[in-house]
Design a protein around this motif. Structure first.
Motif, PDB file in Angstrom:
ATOM      1  N   ARG A  73       0.829  -1.211   0.000  1.00  0.00           N
ATOM      2  CA  ARG A  73       0.000   0.000   0.000  1.00  0.00           C
ATOM      3  C   ARG A  73       0.866   1.265   0.000  1.00  0.00           C
ATOM      4  N   LEU A  74       1.938   1.233   0.779  1.00  0.00           N
ATOM      5  CA  LEU A  74       2.829   2.392   0.812  1.00  0.00           C
ATOM      6  C   LEU A  74       3.505   2.590  -0.544  1.00  0.00           C
ATOM      7  N   GLN A  75       3.845   1.501  -1.218  1.00  0.00           N
ATOM      8  CA  GLN A  75       4.463   1.630  -2.540  1.00  0.00           C
ATOM      9  C   GLN A  75       3.482   2.241  -3.532  1.00  0.00           C
ATOM     10  N   ASP A  76       2.220   1.810  -3.483  1.00  0.00           N
ATOM     11  CA  ASP A  76       1.196   2.417  -4.338  1.00  0.00           C
ATOM     12  C   ASP A  76       1.040   3.895  -4.013  1.00  0.00           C
ATOM     13  N   LEU A  77       1.110   4.229  -2.725  1.00  0.00           N
ATOM     14  CA  LEU A  77       0.982   5.621  -2.300  1.00  0.00           C
ATOM     15  C   LEU A  77       2.163   6.445  -2.805  1.00  0.00           C
ATOM     16  N   ALA A  78       3.364   5.880  -2.745  1.00  0.00           N
ATOM     17  CA  ALA A  78       4.547   6.586  -3.236  1.00  0.00           C
ATOM     18  C   ALA A  78       4.424   6.869  -4.733  1.00  0.00           C
ATOM     19  N   GLN A  79       3.936   5.892  -5.494  1.00  0.00           N
ATOM     20  CA  GLN A  79       3.774   6.096  -6.938  1.00  0.00           C
ATOM     21  C   GLN A  79       2.713   7.154  -7.225  1.00  0.00           C
ATOM     22  N   ALA A  80       1.649   7.173  -6.423  1.00  0.00           N
ATOM     23  CA  ALA A  80       0.609   8.186  -6.607  1.00  0.00           C
ATOM     24  C   ALA A  80       1.148   9.582  -6.305  1.00  0.00           C
ATOM     25  N   LEU A  81       1.971   9.708  -5.271  1.00  0.00           N
ATOM     26  CA  LEU A  81       2.568  11.005  -4.932  1.00  0.00           C
ATOM     27  C   LEU A  81       3.538  11.454  -6.019  1.00  0.00           C
ATOM     28  N   ALA A  82       4.247  10.488  -6.631  1.00  0.00           N
ATOM     29  CA  ALA A  82       5.155  10.836  -7.721  1.00  0.00           C
ATOM     30  C   ALA A  82       4.373  11.391  -8.911  1.00  0.00           C
ATOM     31  N   LEU A  83       3.246  10.771  -9.227  1.00  0.00           N
ATOM     32  CA  LEU A  83       2.403  11.273 -10.316  1.00  0.00           C
ATOM     33  C   LEU A  83       1.848  12.653  -9.984  1.00  0.00           C
ATOM     34  N   GLU A  84       1.469  12.844  -8.725  1.00  0.00           N
ATOM     35  CA  GLU A  84       0.949  14.142  -8.286  1.00  0.00           C
ATOM     36  C   GLU A  84       2.012  15.224  -8.435  1.00  0.00           C
ATOM     37  N   ALA A  85       3.241  14.896  -8.059  1.00  0.00           N
ATOM     38  CA  ALA A  85       4.330  15.867  -8.176  1.00  0.00           C
ATOM     39  C   ALA A  85       4.699  16.109  -9.634  1.00  0.00           C
ATOM     40  N   ALA A  86       4.552  15.085 -10.482  1.00  0.00           N
ATOM     41  CA  ALA A  86       4.898  15.238 -11.899  1.00  0.00           C
ATOM     42  C   ALA A  86       4.039  16.297 -12.572  1.00  0.00           C
ATOM     43  N   ASP A  87       2.809  16.454 -12.111  1.00  0.00           N
ATOM     44  CA  ASP A  87       1.922  17.470 -12.695  1.00  0.00           C
ATOM     45  C   ASP A  87       2.412  18.883 -12.414  1.00  0.00           C
ATOM     46  N   ARG A  88       3.301  19.030 -11.416  1.00  0.00           N
ATOM     47  CA  ARG A  88       3.776  20.364 -11.050  1.00  0.00           C
ATOM     48  C   ARG A  88       5.065  20.738 -11.774  1.00  0.00           C
ATOM     49  N   PHE A 127      10.552  11.149  -4.148  1.00  0.00           N
ATOM     50  CA  PHE A 127      11.336  12.301  -3.701  1.00  0.00           C
ATOM     51  C   PHE A 127      11.928  13.051  -4.891  1.00  0.00           C
ATOM     52  N   PHE A 128      12.526  12.320  -5.819  1.00  0.00           N
ATOM     53  CA  PHE A 128      13.078  12.968  -7.010  1.00  0.00           C
ATOM     54  C   PHE A 128      11.995  13.766  -7.731  1.00  0.00           C
ATOM     55  N   GLN A 129      10.826  13.156  -7.898  1.00  0.00           N
ATOM     56  CA  GLN A 129       9.742  13.834  -8.598  1.00  0.00           C
ATOM     57  C   GLN A 129       9.303  15.081  -7.830  1.00  0.00           C
ATOM     58  N   ALA A 130       9.263  14.992  -6.493  1.00  0.00           N
ATOM     59  CA  ALA A 130       8.845  16.133  -5.678  1.00  0.00           C
ATOM     60  C   ALA A 130       9.811  17.299  -5.783  1.00  0.00           C
ATOM     61  N   PHE A 131      11.073  17.004  -6.081  1.00  0.00           N
ATOM     62  CA  PHE A 131      12.073  18.066  -6.209  1.00  0.00           C
ATOM     63  C   PHE A 131      12.333  18.447  -7.666  1.00  0.00           C
ATOM     64  N   GLY A 132      11.402  18.110  -8.549  1.00  0.00           N
ATOM     65  CA  GLY A 132      11.474  18.607  -9.916  1.00  0.00           C
ATOM     66  C   GLY A 132      12.194  17.717 -10.902  1.00  0.00           C
TER      67      GLY A 132
END
Length: 318
Positions: free
Chosen positions: A147-162, A191-196
């Motif tokens: 579940r945490l891995q799915d959550l991490a991938q979802a957060l990466a997609l969310e950050a990718a939109d930014r 993390f990488f995705q969150a930092f651009g």
């Protein structure tokens, strides 16, 4: 007229001599371009000073107090948020949207993507402690980790939109063949995705040779996740293939994971640039390497036998 680098503040006496509340100041920057800057009105100055000394200072202090290297579990303010997320991932039947909603509502309003990833990482560490202390079953930890891995991938997609339209640096996050623990690799990617950055997670035997070569060849940073010490031969093969498809060696090579921290000399001998104990450290080091590469910075070399390589080991005691 003032030159950048020597700008000083006017004395109180000079300010009192001004007959207007606002004025225009001309100065020259290092490129000798003449620019104009309007000073704030005196009333606006006072308002800004009160804001900075009040809520802005408080918010800034709060943000600076969060040590991203040590994790959110060390900050009392986030105890309730982490406890809520921990409870949800262990309860049966909870969906991904409920986990995302928990993060959104439990963390401070408008929390940046990196803070959400930190929360997931903190809960993952808690699961690891519970497993080692035998307070959680194998089934519980396995389901929660998925579940945490799915959550991490979802957060990466969310950050990718930014990410802006400008080309973003790319990180290849690689796992050796037969590595079963992939959660931290996906958290590192988030993390990488969150930092651009952009990123891709691959297990060594997963892609074709052509695909692997393409991912490694375009990477600005390469991270290796290694948690099982028995996979030393697979790690060596992975590094050999990275060298084969990235012969210039311009990318930073970063390793992390339990086995990596226990095999520092082995990794350094193979030319790994840095060994990290947190995903956040890996991202910030990759950022530094990437920025230095853009500036064509050439660091001093450490000579060892016939080879020369600049290396860094970044790990802290818990």
């Amino acid at each position: 007229m003032r030159i950048t680098g020597t700008i000083g503040s006017t004395s109180g006496e000079e300010r009192e001599q001004s007959r207007t509340d606002a004025c225009t100041e001309t100065f020259v920057n290092r490129d000798a371009q003449v620019l104009k800057r309007n000073r704030l009105h005196r009333s606006d100055k006072n308002k800004l000073r009160h804001l900075i000394e009040g809520p802005v200072a408080a918010m800034t202090a709060e943000q600076l107090s969060v040590d991203l290297d040590t994790g959110l579990e060390n900050h009392p303010r986030y105890e309730d948020a982490l406890a809520g997320l921990h409870r949800l991932i262990l309860e049966p039947g909870n969906r991904l949207d409920q986990l995302l909603s928990c993060l959104e509502n439990a963390l401070p309003a408008n929390s940046p993507p990196a803070l959400k990833v930190l929360a997931v990482e903190a809960v993952a560490r808690q699961l690891g402690r519970e497993w080692s202390e035998d307070t959680s079953s194998f089934i519980d930890v396995t389901i929660a980790s998925t579940r945490l891995q799915d959550l991490a991938q979802a957060l990466a997609l969310e950050a990718a939109d930014r990410i802006s339209a400008h080309p973003a640096p790319f990180a290849a996050i690689l796992l050796p063949k037969d590595e079963q623990h992939s959660l931290m690799a996906y958290l590192t990617g988030a993390f990488f995705q969150a930092f651009g950055w952009q990123h891709q997670v691959l297990t060594h035997d997963q892609p074709s040779r052509q695909e692997f070569a393409g991912v490694v060849g375009r990477a600005d940073a390469i991270c290796i996740g290694w948690s099982n010490t028995r996979l030393r031969p697979q790690v060596r093969q992975l590094v050999d293939d990275i060298r084969l498809y990235a012969p210039d060696g311009n990318q930073s090579l970063i390793a992390g994971g339990v086995a990596a921290l226990e095999s520092v000399e082995f990794l350094v001998e193979m030319g790994i640039d840095c060994i990290c104990d947190t995903a956040y450290s890996a991202v910030k080091i990759a950022d530094n390497f990437n920025n230095l590469e853009k500036m064509d910075f050439v660091p001093p070399k450490v000579h060892s036998g016939h080879h020369a390589k600049t290396r860094r080991i970044d790990w802290r005691n818990p």
